[in-house]
Design an enzyme around this catalytic site. Structure first.
Site, PDB file in Angstrom:
ATOM      1  N   ARG A 233      -5.289  -8.647  -4.576  1.00 15.86           N
ATOM      2  CA  ARG A 233      -3.669  -8.614  -4.375  1.00 15.86           C
ATOM      3  C   ARG A 233      -4.161  -9.588  -2.946  1.00 15.86           C
ATOM      4  NH1 ARG A 233      -3.877  -8.058  -8.995  1.00 15.86           N
ATOM      5  NH2 ARG A 233      -2.998  -6.574 -10.091  1.00 15.86           N
ATOM      6  N   ASP A 257      -5.318 -16.661  -4.479  1.00 14.77           N
ATOM      7  CA  ASP A 257      -4.652 -16.687  -5.756  1.00 14.77           C
ATOM      8  C   ASP A 257      -3.334 -15.413  -5.921  1.00 14.77           C
ATOM      9  OD1 ASP A 257      -4.542 -17.806  -8.750  1.00 14.77           O
ATOM     10  OD2 ASP A 257      -5.027 -15.206  -9.611  1.00 14.77           O
ATOM     11  N   GLU A 262       4.744 -12.518  -3.677  1.00 13.75           N
ATOM     12  CA  GLU A 262       4.214 -13.616  -4.788  1.00 13.75           C
ATOM     13  C   GLU A 262       5.256 -13.210  -5.982  1.00 13.75           C
ATOM     14  OE1 GLU A 262       0.729 -12.879  -6.207  1.00 13.75           O
ATOM     15  OE2 GLU A 262       1.560 -11.828  -7.945  1.00 13.75           O
ATOM     16  N   HIS A 294      -0.867 -16.514  -9.090  1.00  8.00           N
ATOM     17  CA  HIS A 294      -1.558 -15.686 -10.019  1.00  8.00           C
ATOM     18  C   HIS A 294      -2.473 -16.282 -11.099  1.00  8.00           C
ATOM     19  CE1 HIS A 294      -1.589 -10.837  -9.576  1.00  8.00           C
ATOM     20  NE2 HIS A 294      -2.746 -10.851 -10.443  1.00  8.00           N
TER      21      HIS A 294
END
Ligand code: NAI
Length: 330
Positions: A233, A257, A262, A294
């Site tokens: 995360r 990622d 985000e 993500h």
């Protein structure tokens, strides 16, 4: 029973539509997210299905509880975006998909490491412009390098096995040790892991104990040239500290990622807009940062399993069966 699916994407529709037809379920799909503005209409639904950037805070849960909502089914493993205490207080059950394909995420972490190390992202662009020079593309052998795996749960454990298969030495840190065969790795303190690893990969959930786990102090302990990989995360890493460390040249590369801010950016096509997040813009400016939106979970197998478990969670609710223990968030 009516169920509302929020933050839906066209790629997941086929997986739900077939199960919906099979079980004659009444699902409605919305592309917008659950938040303070949409929760009033959401409260008309007994069951709500959410993704990682839906807002499931106290304010939203209070509105849902006043309406008809009894169950929230997360289409994710992580549940850091849920105020679990408020959900409990308001009597709303929250279930998730505890495991859908740990391989998908572990393999994406590997893909990012290989891409960054061997500069594939640069080589791809370069040869298309007729530049066949190798300058600046040198990587290193992963064989024999030390990989620090933070979190040896479902994903971290598989990742550790993959990296061991490549011939890496595996150091691991976790608050509890895996009950699987760990003969390929050595558990060490977080400090030892930070000091000794050539690549550090994060596989812990975001919680009070892991927020900004990788901060300025942690980064100062790492080797010069370290690779930092985050498929966990965003807020596991203090982005500001990461940027400073990238600017100083201390970090060799960062594979991200996930990103702490985000929400509202990842999963969206903003190509016609001006990016407002200066921190994200700075991260994107580094040639040794590889950022994906993500997408580590994004495999056919994972989507199939997410849909199957989400529908199973809903059927368990409608048919008054017990939920699978690991699905229950509260
Ligand atoms: P898991 O629950 O199987 O493993 C997590 C591990 O972290 C456990 O071994 C636990 O003991 C450890 N841990 C938890 N808090 C800790 C702390 N404060 N200090 C040290 N260790 C701690 O979870 P899984 O399935 O491996 O997933 C890990 C995370 O990956 C998820 O929580 C989620 O945030 C993220 N994820 C990211 C995806 C993506 O697409 N990028 C997709 C799926 C999950």
């Amino acid at each position: 029973m009516r169920a509302a699916f929020f933050d839906t994407h066209k790629y997941e529709m086929p997986f739900y539509k077939s199960l919906q037809d099979k079980h004659s379920l009444n699902f409605e799909y919305f592309e917008f997210r659950l938040n303070e503005t949409t929760c009033k209409m959401a409260s008309e639904f007994e069951v709500i299905s959410c993704f990682v950037n839906d807002k499931i805070n106290r304010e939203v849960l209070a509105v849902l509880a006043k309406g008809k909502t009894k169950l929230i089914t997360l289409r994710s493993a992580g549940f850091n975006h849920v105020d679990v205490n408020a959900a409990k207080e308001f009597g709303i059950t929250v279930v998730r998909v505890p495991e859908y394909s740990p391989h998908a995420i572990a393999e994406h972490a590997l893909a990012m490491i290989l891409c960054l190390n061997r500069k594939l992202h640069r080589a791809y662009q370069r040869v298309r412009e007729g530049n066949f020079s190798l300058d600046g593309l040198m990587g290193f052998d992963l064989f024999g390098k030390t990989i620090g795996v933070i979190g040896t749960g479902r994903i971290g454990y598989i990742f550790s096995k993959i990296m061991f298969g490549i011939g890496c030495k595996i150091l691991a840190y976790d608050q509890t040790h895996s009950d699987q065969d760990t003969s390929h790795l050595s558990y060490v303190s977080l400090e030892e892991l930070l000091k000794q690893s050539d690549v550090i990969s994060l596989h812990v959930p975001l919680n009070k104990g892991t927020f900004h786990l990788i901060d300025k102090e942690a980064l100062s302990l790492t080797k010069k040239g370290v690779f930092v990989v985050n498929t966990g995360r965003g807020a596991l890493i203090d982005s500001k500290a990461l940027i400073n460390s990238l600017k100083s040249g201390h970090i060799g590369a960062a594979a991200l990622d996930v990103y702490e801010e985000e929400e509202g950016v990842f999963f969206e096509d903003l190509s016609e807009k001006i990016l407002q997040d200066d921190q994200l813009a700075r991260l994107l400016s580094f040639h040794n940062v590889l950022l994906t939106s993500h997408q580590a979970f994004f495999t056919k197998e994972a989507l199939e399993n997410i849909a199957a478990t989400t529908v199973e969670n809903i059927l368990n609710y409608t048919q008054k069966r017990e939920f699978i223990a690991s699905s229950l968030v509260i």
